[in-house]
Design an enzyme around this catalytic site. Structure first.
Site, short mmCIF file in Angstrom:
data_model
loop_
_atom_site.label_atom_id
_atom_site.label_comp_id
_atom_site.label_asym_id
_atom_site.label_seq_id
_atom_site.Cartn_x
_atom_site.Cartn_y
_atom_site.Cartn_z
N ALA A 1 3.93 1.80 -0.93
CA ALA A 1 4.79 1.65 -2.61
C ALA A 1 3.33 2.13 -3.38
O ALA A 1 4.38 3.09 -4.10
CB ALA A 1 4.93 0.01 -2.46
N TYR B 1 0.66 -1.36 0.11
CA TYR B 1 -0.09 0.11 0.19
C TYR B 1 0.68 1.06 0.60
O TYR B 1 0.26 1.87 -0.57
CB TYR B 1 -0.80 -0.26 1.45
CG TYR B 1 -1.76 1.12 1.20
CD1 TYR B 1 -3.28 0.23 0.71
CD2 TYR B 1 -1.47 2.46 2.29
CE1 TYR B 1 -4.47 2.22 1.15
CE2 TYR B 1 -2.32 3.08 2.48
CZ TYR B 1 -3.81 3.25 1.92
OH TYR B 1 -4.63 4.72 1.59
P1 NAD Z 1 -13.57 2.18 1.43
O1 NAD Z 1 -12.88 1.19 0.96
O2 NAD Z 1 -14.47 2.38 1.90
O3 NAD Z 1 -13.79 2.55 -0.30
C1 NAD Z 1 -13.12 2.24 -1.44
C2 NAD Z 1 -13.65 2.56 -2.90
O4 NAD Z 1 -12.90 1.90 -4.52
C3 NAD Z 1 -14.77 1.03 -2.52
O5 NAD Z 1 -15.99 2.06 -3.06
C4 NAD Z 1 -14.54 0.47 -3.93
O6 NAD Z 1 -15.65 -0.74 -4.46
C5 NAD Z 1 -13.29 0.93 -4.43
N1 NAD Z 1 -12.96 -0.31 -5.04
C6 NAD Z 1 -11.99 -1.05 -4.60
N2 NAD Z 1 -11.36 -1.20 -5.66
C7 NAD Z 1 -11.55 -0.68 -7.08
C8 NAD Z 1 -11.25 -1.24 -8.13
N3 NAD Z 1 -10.22 -1.90 -8.93
N4 NAD Z 1 -12.24 -0.56 -9.18
C9 NAD Z 1 -13.07 0.86 -8.65
N5 NAD Z 1 -13.57 1.11 -7.89
C10 NAD Z 1 -12.53 0.01 -6.63
O7 NAD Z 1 -11.94 3.27 1.31
P2 NAD Z 1 -11.92 4.83 1.82
O8 NAD Z 1 -11.35 4.96 3.28
O9 NAD Z 1 -13.53 5.54 1.52
O10 NAD Z 1 -11.17 5.17 0.95
C11 NAD Z 1 -11.12 5.56 -0.48
C12 NAD Z 1 -9.44 6.17 -0.92
O11 NAD Z 1 -8.92 7.34 0.52
C13 NAD Z 1 -8.85 4.97 -1.31
O12 NAD Z 1 -7.87 5.53 -2.07
C14 NAD Z 1 -7.68 4.63 0.75
O13 NAD Z 1 -6.60 4.44 0.26
C15 NAD Z 1 -7.18 6.52 0.45
N6 NAD Z 1 -6.85 6.58 1.73
C16 NAD Z 1 -8.13 6.03 2.90
C17 NAD Z 1 -8.30 6.23 4.43
C18 NAD Z 1 -8.29 6.04 5.39
O14 NAD Z 1 -8.17 5.48 6.79
N7 NAD Z 1 -9.53 5.95 5.23
C19 NAD Z 1 -6.48 6.81 4.34
C20 NAD Z 1 -6.02 7.57 3.56
C21 NAD Z 1 -5.98 7.05 2.47
#
Ligand code: NAD
Length: 246
Positions: free
Chosen positions: A156, A154
């Site tokens: 990377a 993640y």
């Molecule tokens: P989440 O798991 O609630 O949502 C992720 C979404 O991405 C989901 O709707 C899922 O269906 C979709 N998804 C996953 N793989 C996919 C694919 N191959 N094609 C299309 N859609 C896909 O997570 P979140 O917390 O809302 O995360 C959103 C973004 O924020 C991500 O990139 C995550 O890495 C980043 N992020 C989250 C956090 C956190 O603490 N929640 C922190 C830093 C970064």
């Protein structure tokens, strides 16, 4: 602020992506809601956006597949006639210690979180270059800058997103396309729901503002980067993390 703009948000059926889609619509944009899982959840986001008086469509695509991404962009361009804002939000985790991490866990995270961003940036480039304007906003993570045990795949990918943001910003600036990133800290979504209580408590110790973030905290930064107020910013990463990166 965004009246008349057309946006595409990946992974927008829940969590941070959902908050971003609703926030862009609130500011006046029409929004394409990409999803790969629950169609019903994506349909609910579409309904909420339409209730605000904007256009919205749901588009199914796995961002790690260039073929599905190209098909998605075709649908979005047919529906909206243009694309002003792309938010690369879709992401997954497959955490494990280095010694135990399986090759497929490494590959899956790179395919979605890094190649997925490349696939969408590439597909957005042609219409945005033709329009001679565009906003691309990539969701990275604080751990992409800091590193994190148990998340080498993640980290990377998220560090790669910061590099890709700078590279695309340099390449596309002459066509008035800005490319920026937002690096969230720990945000309360399904992704962080399963954190054990002791990990959560230890995390809070590392957050100067002493709380986990909400999806809306990230959506506000994205909305700013999509707006005219950010027209002189490109290649930047905004940290929205309660001060973790400081
Ligand atoms: P989440 O798991 O609630 O949502 C992720 C979404 O991405 C989901 O709707 C899922 O269906 C979709 N998804 C996953 N793989 C996919 C694919 N191959 N094609 C299309 N859609 C896909 O997570 P979140 O917390 O809302 O995360 C959103 C973004 O924020 C991500 O990139 C995550 O890495 C980043 N992020 C989250 C956090 C956190 O603490 N929640 C922190 C830093 C970064």
């Amino acid at each position: 602020m965004l009246a008349g703009k057309a946006a595409l948000v990946t992974g927008a059926s829940r969590g941070i992506g959902r908050a971003i889609a609703l926030s862009l619509a609130e500011a006046g944009a029409d929004v394409a809601v990409n999803y790969s899982g629950s169609e019903a959840a994506a349909a609910e986001v579409v309904d909420l956006i339409e209730a605000m008086g904007r256009k919205a469509i749901k588009v199914k695509a796995d961002v790690s597949s260039s073929q599905q991404v190209d098909e998605m962009f075709k649908n979005v361009l047919e529906s909206f006639g243009k694309l002003d804002i792309l938010v690369n939000n879709a992401g997954i985790t497959r955490d494990n210690l280095i010694m135990r991490m399986k090759e497929e866990e490494f590959d899956q995270v790179i395919a979605t979180n890094l190649k997925g961003v490349f696939n969408c940036v590439k597909a957005a480039t042609r219409p945005m270059m033709k329009q001679r304007s565009g906003r691309i906003i990539n969701i990275s993570s604080v751990v992409g800058a800091l590193g994190n045990p148990g998340q080498i795949n993640y980290v990377a990918a998220k560090a790669g997103v910061i590099g890709m943001t700078k590279s695309a910003a340099k390449e596309l600036s002459s066509r008035n396309i800005t490319v920026n990133a937002v690096a969230p800290g720990f945000i309360e979504t399904d992704m962080t729901d399963s954190l054990p209580e002791e990990t959560r408590a230890a995390l809070l110790q590392q957050i100067p503002l002493a709380r986990l973030g909400q999806p809306e905290d990230i959506a506000k930064a994205v909305r700013f980067l999509a707006s005219d107020d950010a027209s002189y910013m490109t290649g930047q990463t905004i940290h929205v993390d309660g001060g973790m990166y400081m």
